[in-house]
Design a protein around this motif. Structure first.
Motif, PDB file in Angstrom:
ATOM      1  N   ILE A 219       0.955  -1.160  -0.110  1.00  0.00           N
ATOM      2  CA  ILE A 219       0.007   0.022   0.122  1.00  0.00           C
ATOM      3  C   ILE A 219       0.898   1.241  -0.073  1.00  0.00           C
ATOM      4  CG2 ILE A 219      -1.888  -1.166   1.230  1.00  0.00           C
ATOM      5  CD1 ILE A 219      -0.147   1.115   3.180  1.00  0.00           C
ATOM      6  N   LYS A 220       0.188   2.356  -0.394  1.00  0.00           N
ATOM      7  CA  LYS A 220       0.923   3.725  -0.198  1.00  0.00           C
ATOM      8  C   LYS A 220       0.116   4.654   0.433  1.00  0.00           C
ATOM      9  CE  LYS A 220       3.773   3.246  -4.591  1.00  0.00           C
ATOM     10  NZ  LYS A 220       4.305   3.895  -5.622  1.00  0.00           N
ATOM     11  N   MET A 221       0.533   5.537   1.157  1.00  0.00           N
ATOM     12  CA  MET A 221      -0.011   6.358   2.088  1.00  0.00           C
ATOM     13  C   MET A 221       0.305   7.724   1.623  1.00  0.00           C
ATOM     14  SD  MET A 221       0.141   4.228   5.851  1.00  0.00           S
ATOM     15  CE  MET A 221      -0.751   5.533   6.621  1.00  0.00           C
ATOM     16  N   GLY A 222      -0.400   8.738   2.112  1.00  0.00           N
ATOM     17  CA  GLY A 222      -0.307  10.303   1.760  1.00  0.00           C
ATOM     18  C   GLY A 222      -1.280  11.254   2.443  1.00  0.00           C
ATOM     19  N   SER A 223      -1.175  12.423   2.299  1.00  0.00           N
ATOM     20  CA  SER A 223      -2.002  13.400   2.752  1.00  0.00           C
ATOM     21  C   SER A 223      -2.019  14.562   1.792  1.00  0.00           C
ATOM     22  CB  SER A 223      -1.533  13.856   4.414  1.00  0.00           C
ATOM     23  OG  SER A 223      -2.405  14.880   4.645  1.00  0.00           O
ATOM     24  N   SER A 224      -2.009  15.836   2.367  1.00  0.00           N
ATOM     25  CA  SER A 224      -2.235  17.122   1.537  1.00  0.00           C
ATOM     26  C   SER A 224      -1.601  18.090   2.409  1.00  0.00           C
ATOM     27  CB  SER A 224      -3.847  17.159   0.932  1.00  0.00           C
ATOM     28  OG  SER A 224      -3.616  18.431   0.124  1.00  0.00           O
ATOM     29  N   VAL A 225      -0.931  18.940   1.685  1.00  0.00           N
ATOM     30  CA  VAL A 225      -0.048  19.992   2.422  1.00  0.00           C
ATOM     31  C   VAL A 225      -0.425  21.545   1.332  1.00  0.00           C
ATOM     32  CG1 VAL A 225       1.968  21.045   3.275  1.00  0.00           C
ATOM     33  CG2 VAL A 225       1.456  18.606   3.488  1.00  0.00           C
ATOM     34  N   ALA A 226      -1.204  22.015   1.948  1.00  0.00           N
ATOM     35  CA  ALA A 226      -1.352  23.592   1.362  1.00  0.00           C
ATOM     36  C   ALA A 226      -1.736  24.709   2.570  1.00  0.00           C
ATOM     37  CB  ALA A 226      -2.668  23.436   0.317  1.00  0.00           C
ATOM     38  N   THR A 227      -1.443  25.800   1.931  1.00  0.00           N
ATOM     39  CA  THR A 227      -1.531  27.157   2.794  1.00  0.00           C
ATOM     40  C   THR A 227      -3.006  27.319   2.865  1.00  0.00           C
ATOM     41  OG1 THR A 227       0.769  27.611   2.333  1.00  0.00           O
ATOM     42  CG2 THR A 227      -0.842  29.303   3.344  1.00  0.00           C
ATOM     43  N   VAL A 243       6.635  17.762   6.853  1.00  0.00           N
ATOM     44  CA  VAL A 243       5.434  16.909   6.798  1.00  0.00           C
ATOM     45  C   VAL A 243       5.911  15.669   6.295  1.00  0.00           C
ATOM     46  CG1 VAL A 243       3.199  16.524   6.110  1.00  0.00           C
ATOM     47  CG2 VAL A 243       3.943  18.703   6.700  1.00  0.00           C
ATOM     48  N   LEU A 244       6.556  15.339   5.177  1.00  0.00           N
ATOM     49  CA  LEU A 244       6.808  14.058   4.463  1.00  0.00           C
ATOM     50  C   LEU A 244       7.650  13.294   5.397  1.00  0.00           C
ATOM     51  CD1 LEU A 244       7.627  15.060   0.756  1.00  0.00           C
ATOM     52  CD2 LEU A 244       5.333  14.032   1.850  1.00  0.00           C
ATOM     53  N   LYS A 245       8.779  13.859   5.779  1.00  0.00           N
ATOM     54  CA  LYS A 245       9.343  12.883   6.764  1.00  0.00           C
ATOM     55  C   LYS A 245       8.827  12.614   8.263  1.00  0.00           C
ATOM     56  CE  LYS A 245      13.038  15.746   6.504  1.00  0.00           C
ATOM     57  NZ  LYS A 245      14.665  16.201   6.563  1.00  0.00           N
ATOM     58  N   TRP A 246       8.336  13.763   8.886  1.00  0.00           N
ATOM     59  CA  TRP A 246       7.437  13.156  10.162  1.00  0.00           C
ATOM     60  C   TRP A 246       6.547  12.240  10.063  1.00  0.00           C
ATOM     61  CZ3 TRP A 246       5.407  17.772  13.897  1.00  0.00           C
ATOM     62  CH2 TRP A 246       5.607  17.189  15.105  1.00  0.00           C
ATOM     63  N   LEU A 247       5.879  12.224   8.871  1.00  0.00           N
ATOM     64  CA  LEU A 247       4.703  11.322   8.722  1.00  0.00           C
ATOM     65  C   LEU A 247       5.411   9.819   8.471  1.00  0.00           C
ATOM     66  CD1 LEU A 247       1.738  13.127   6.456  1.00  0.00           C
ATOM     67  CD2 LEU A 247       1.976  12.567   9.022  1.00  0.00           C
ATOM     68  N   GLY A 248       6.504   9.828   7.854  1.00  0.00           N
ATOM     69  CA  GLY A 248       7.149   8.556   7.447  1.00  0.00           C
ATOM     70  C   GLY A 248       6.998   8.065   6.197  1.00  0.00           C
ATOM     71  N   ILE A 249       6.608   9.111   5.270  1.00  0.00           N
ATOM     72  CA  ILE A 249       6.243   8.722   3.910  1.00  0.00           C
ATOM     73  C   ILE A 249       7.269   9.000   2.998  1.00  0.00           C
ATOM     74  CG2 ILE A 249       3.813   8.226   4.403  1.00  0.00           C
ATOM     75  CD1 ILE A 249       3.166  11.238   3.119  1.00  0.00           C
ATOM     76  N   ALA A 520       5.156   1.046   9.367  1.00  0.00           N
ATOM     77  CA  ALA A 520       4.994  -0.219   9.276  1.00  0.00           C
ATOM     78  C   ALA A 520       4.503  -0.825   7.904  1.00  0.00           C
ATOM     79  CB  ALA A 520       4.003  -1.051  10.281  1.00  0.00           C
ATOM     80  N   TYR A 521       3.894  -0.083   7.146  1.00  0.00           N
ATOM     81  CA  TYR A 521       3.156  -0.705   5.983  1.00  0.00           C
ATOM     82  C   TYR A 521       3.486   0.169   4.821  1.00  0.00           C
ATOM     83  CZ  TYR A 521       0.484  -3.065   9.513  1.00  0.00           C
ATOM     84  OH  TYR A 521       0.236  -3.750  10.575  1.00  0.00           O
ATOM     85  N   ALA A 522       4.182   1.513   4.838  1.00  0.00           N
ATOM     86  CA  ALA A 522       4.196   2.141   3.690  1.00  0.00           C
ATOM     87  C   ALA A 522       5.752   2.655   3.481  1.00  0.00           C
ATOM     88  CB  ALA A 522       3.371   3.202   3.679  1.00  0.00           C
ATOM     89  N   THR A 523       6.696   2.065   4.156  1.00  0.00           N
ATOM     90  CA  THR A 523       8.190   2.291   3.548  1.00  0.00           C
ATOM     91  C   THR A 523       8.740   1.197   2.756  1.00  0.00           C
ATOM     92  OG1 THR A 523       8.838   1.150   5.802  1.00  0.00           O
ATOM     93  CG2 THR A 523       8.616   3.480   5.915  1.00  0.00           C
ATOM     94  N   HIS A 524       9.033   1.688   1.605  1.00  0.00           N
ATOM     95  CA  HIS A 524       9.261   0.667   0.614  1.00  0.00           C
ATOM     96  C   HIS A 524      10.819   0.613  -0.004  1.00  0.00           C
ATOM     97  CE1 HIS A 524       5.093  -0.300   0.565  1.00  0.00           C
ATOM     98  NE2 HIS A 524       4.847   0.978   0.115  1.00  0.00           N
ATOM     99  N   VAL A 543       6.984  -6.063  18.473  1.00  0.00           N
ATOM    100  CA  VAL A 543       7.669  -4.872  18.111  1.00  0.00           C
ATOM    101  C   VAL A 543       8.088  -5.370  16.689  1.00  0.00           C
ATOM    102  CG1 VAL A 543       9.708  -6.034  19.246  1.00  0.00           C
ATOM    103  CG2 VAL A 543       9.791  -3.471  18.565  1.00  0.00           C
ATOM    104  N   TYR A 544       8.164  -4.136  15.709  1.00  0.00           N
ATOM    105  CA  TYR A 544       8.337  -4.550  14.319  1.00  0.00           C
ATOM    106  C   TYR A 544       9.383  -4.005  13.701  1.00  0.00           C
ATOM    107  CZ  TYR A 544       7.357  -5.044   9.314  1.00  0.00           C
ATOM    108  OH  TYR A 544       7.273  -5.177   7.890  1.00  0.00           O
ATOM    109  N   ILE A 545      10.373  -4.416  13.119  1.00  0.00           N
ATOM    110  CA  ILE A 545      11.232  -3.708  12.360  1.00  0.00           C
ATOM    111  C   ILE A 545      11.333  -3.960  10.783  1.00  0.00           C
ATOM    112  CG2 ILE A 545      14.052  -3.791  12.281  1.00  0.00           C
ATOM    113  CD1 ILE A 545      14.074  -5.202  15.042  1.00  0.00           C
ATOM    114  N   ARG A 546      11.580  -2.840  10.207  1.00  0.00           N
ATOM    115  CA  ARG A 546      11.367  -2.972   8.836  1.00  0.00           C
ATOM    116  C   ARG A 546      12.659  -1.939   8.071  1.00  0.00           C
ATOM    117  NH1 ARG A 546       7.017  -3.784   5.240  1.00  0.00           N
ATOM    118  NH2 ARG A 546       7.158  -2.630   3.223  1.00  0.00           N
TER     119      ARG A 546
END
Length: 638
Positions: A219-227, A243-249, A520-524, A543-546
């Motif tokens: 899977i892939k995840m995301g959001s939206s960042v606008a002013t 935002v991208l780094k803090w969200l982990g995506i 856990a699921y969207a780092t590739h 505890v999960y390591i990826r």
């Protein structure tokens, strides 16, 4: 104590075994009984398969286990009666755990893949942890549409897969434990609602290095960042990397909903810079530019020249940066025309080869409203939705709280109505451009969650991990839905001071939940080997390591974005603090530098610089993770 059903499988498998090395005397595909020796099936090495591949669990016992704790297979195939003592699935109120033991004379060189096709599951979004020889290999999120109290429920099935690194296996007897898990905030009240049935369970030996550490589903995840919700200006560009780094995506090829709008003045002031920043962080985009409220159509039903020209100019300028184009947003809610939506979809199909041949079109962000629109309520009608679905590459469907489970107007059920059969996952890829919660959403009281706002956001995201392919939390800075505090002026705000939005009352934030699941699921990337060093402390702990090398990812279509980062993610799914020491096998010897992003409510407090990690070629990492927390290392070779 875990209640065991131990199936001793005598497996003669040697290091380096490949398809060409092993030629079975017979092909056991479809056998009713578990297989005690490895065999090939469609060029796959099957260590064992328990059950028939028939989209049914009829050969199994309902729930509960045989009175004997062990069912031993000395050699060959067991008698058919033995399979009838094997459970049809797991149910937290009946048989929360299942243990499968098997023998291997040698370790697996490339690891294995565990497969479980789920044919029916509850609407609670049950989780199944998988432990191999006492250590967690993954936590599979299972989507379901079934309510046993409703005789009119609709079954939904899907295949879930889990990569198990070779380091998890040992010579001799190995044990796999499958276990149903409650939501992180829930009590035993949730147990009666946590169940699922399988078609069969299978373990496949890999004969080459895995391309991806698959964790249930890709899977892939995301959001939206606008002013101020609509403006892709320099402030939005400045905040985007944080935002991208803090969200982990970041760096993993994930997707953001990112597009200025044709009817909002100055909305596009820094759109070019925004897309270039996404490319820098190996992140893609789904765009939706054309305002559909005032579009005129020709007598032939095509876009009038003015609207077509706007789309053409947008595609000429930005087509190389985006991967997806969304036809419209909640057309019935905003009183939009079905014919206009069809005209846009057709224009994209007829013209994208000239401007962006890689581009895929996405159906409107369905709200499934039965009010407004032209014709009125057309979004609720699956037959009329199908007219758009037949013209687009990916489906869509907005979902807030637990609305996806509503049988009238919920995205999960309405998608079933659109495509009619969902016995093997969705027949079409799904890109959800809006999911999440607002501040009024609460987890259903029947699950016993103490943190009801946190629990419903967690359940919403986990559901989409279970059935969607790509999905975006509505918006990072959108009031009442936000991941981050919005009480600042964008142009004067230091992005490093960005702060997580808090529900209050000691509840976990949306940011913490999103980040935990994204890591856990969207780092590739290609999986990196790792070994846990303080094994006794984390045995049977969730505890999960990826660890992945993003350099192995294919360039994103259009933008050709790539990455060379090493991402090492650690996720604590427990209610207790976890102390972990482990080592990771890096791709090369040398010195690695980068960032470590962990707990913290302000970005500046959550990030630390990491310098001079020496890989020879292993590096050692030690971390303390509070309950439900996650840590990610983002590393470059010097």
């Amino acid at each position: 104590m875990v209640r065991k059903l131990a199936i001793i499988l005598l497996i003669q498998l040697f290091l380096g075994l490949s398809i060409s090395d092993y030629v079975p005397k017979t092909n056991h595909s479809g056998k009713l009984t578990p297989v005690a020796t490895p065999y090939t099936d469609n060029n796959r090495i099957i260590l064992f398969r328990i059950g028939m591949q028939d989209h049914s669990s009829q050969e199994f016992k309902r729930y509960g286990l045989h009175d004997a704790n062990q069912l031993v297979l000395a050699s060959g195939n067991p008698k058919e009666t033995m399979i009838n003592d094997f459970p049809k699935g797991l149910n937290a109120s009946v048989n929360r755990n299942l243990s499968i033991s098997f023998q291997m004379p040698n370790k697996l060189q490339y690891g294995a893949k565990f497969l479980v096709p789920i044919i029916e599951a509850s609407t609670a979004i049950p989780q199944m942890s998988v432990f191999v020889n006492g250590f967690m290999a993954g936590l599979i999120q299972i989507a379901g549409l079934s309510d046993k109290n409703d005789s009119n429920y609709d079954a939904y099935g899907n295949l879930y897969e889990l990569y198990i690194p070779p380091e998890f296996f040992i010579e001799g007897q190995n044990e796999i434990i499958l276990q149903v898990e409650r939501c992180l905030y829930c009590s035993s009240s949730e147990d009666p609602f946590l169940w699922f049935d399988w078609d069969y369970i299978e373990m496949e030996a890999l004969y080459r290095m895995a391309e991806e550490p698959i964790h249930g589903r890709y899977i892939k995840m995301g959001s939206s960042v606008a002013t101020e919700r609509y403006y892709f200006d320099q402030s939005a560009v400045d905040h985007l990397p944080y935002v991208l780094k803090w969200l982990g995506i970041a760096y993993s090829g994930n997707i953001m909903r990112a597009s200025c709008f044709s009817n909002v003045r100055n909305s596009c002031s820094a759109m070019q810079e925004y897309y270039e920043k996404l490319k820098e962080y190996n992140t893609g985009a789904v765009a939706m530019y054309l305002y559909t409220g005032d579009i005129q159509l020709t007598s032939a039903g095509t876009l009038a020249p003015e609207a077509a020209s706007k789309l053409e100019q947008f595609m000429k300028r930005y087509g190389d940066y985006i991967q997806y184009y969304e036809v419209d947003n909640e057309p019935s809610i905003f009183n939009r025309s079905k014919d206009v939506n069809i005209a846009i979809a057709r224009w994209m199909n007829e013209n994208k080869t000239r401007y962006a041949p890689h581009l895929q079109s996405v159906a409107p962000g369905w709200s499934y409203s039965n009010k407004n629109g032209l014709p009125i309520g057309w979004e609720r009608d699956p037959v009329q939705r199908r007219e758009l679905e037949n013209l687009t590459d990916l489906t869509n469907g907005h979902a807030y709280g637990t609305s996806y489970l509503e049988k009238e107007g919920g995205s999960f059920f309405e998608t079933l109505k659109t495509f009619e059969s969902l016995q093997n996952g969705l027949p079409k890829f799904m890109l959800n451009t809006e999911i999440g919660t607002n501040n009024k959403h609460l987890d259903p009281s029947k699950y016993g969650a103490q943190q009801k706002q946190s629990a419903v956001f967690d359940r919403n995201l986990r559901a989409h991990i279970g059935f969607s392919n790509i999905f975006m939390q509505h918006a990072a800075f959108f009031k009442d839905y936000e991941l981050f505090q919005t009480d600042f002026q964008g142009k004067n705000h230091d992005p490093a001071l960005t702060q997580a939005y808090s529900f209050g009352n000691d509840q976990e934030s949306r940011l913490k939940i999103f980040r935990r699941l994204a890591l856990a699921y969207a780092t590739h990337g290609s999986p990196l080997s790792y070994e846990i060093m303080n094994r006794n402390e984390v045995r049977m702990k969730k505890v999960y390591i990826r660890a992945v090398d993003t350099a192995a990812l294919q360039p994103l279509p259009g933008s050709k974005a790539v990455s060379d980062k090493i991402l090492i993610s650690i996720v604590n799914f427990e209610h207790e603090e976890i102390h972990l020491r482990f080592k990771v096998l890096m791709p090369d010897k040398g010195i690695f530098d980068g960032e470590r992003i962990g707990p913290g409510d302000v970005y500046r407090d959550a990030v630390q610089q990491v310098n001079e990690l020496k890989a020879e070629p292993w590096i050692e990492i030690e971390a303390v993770l509070p309950p439900g927390e996650s840590i990610q290392y983002i590393l470059d070779k010097r």
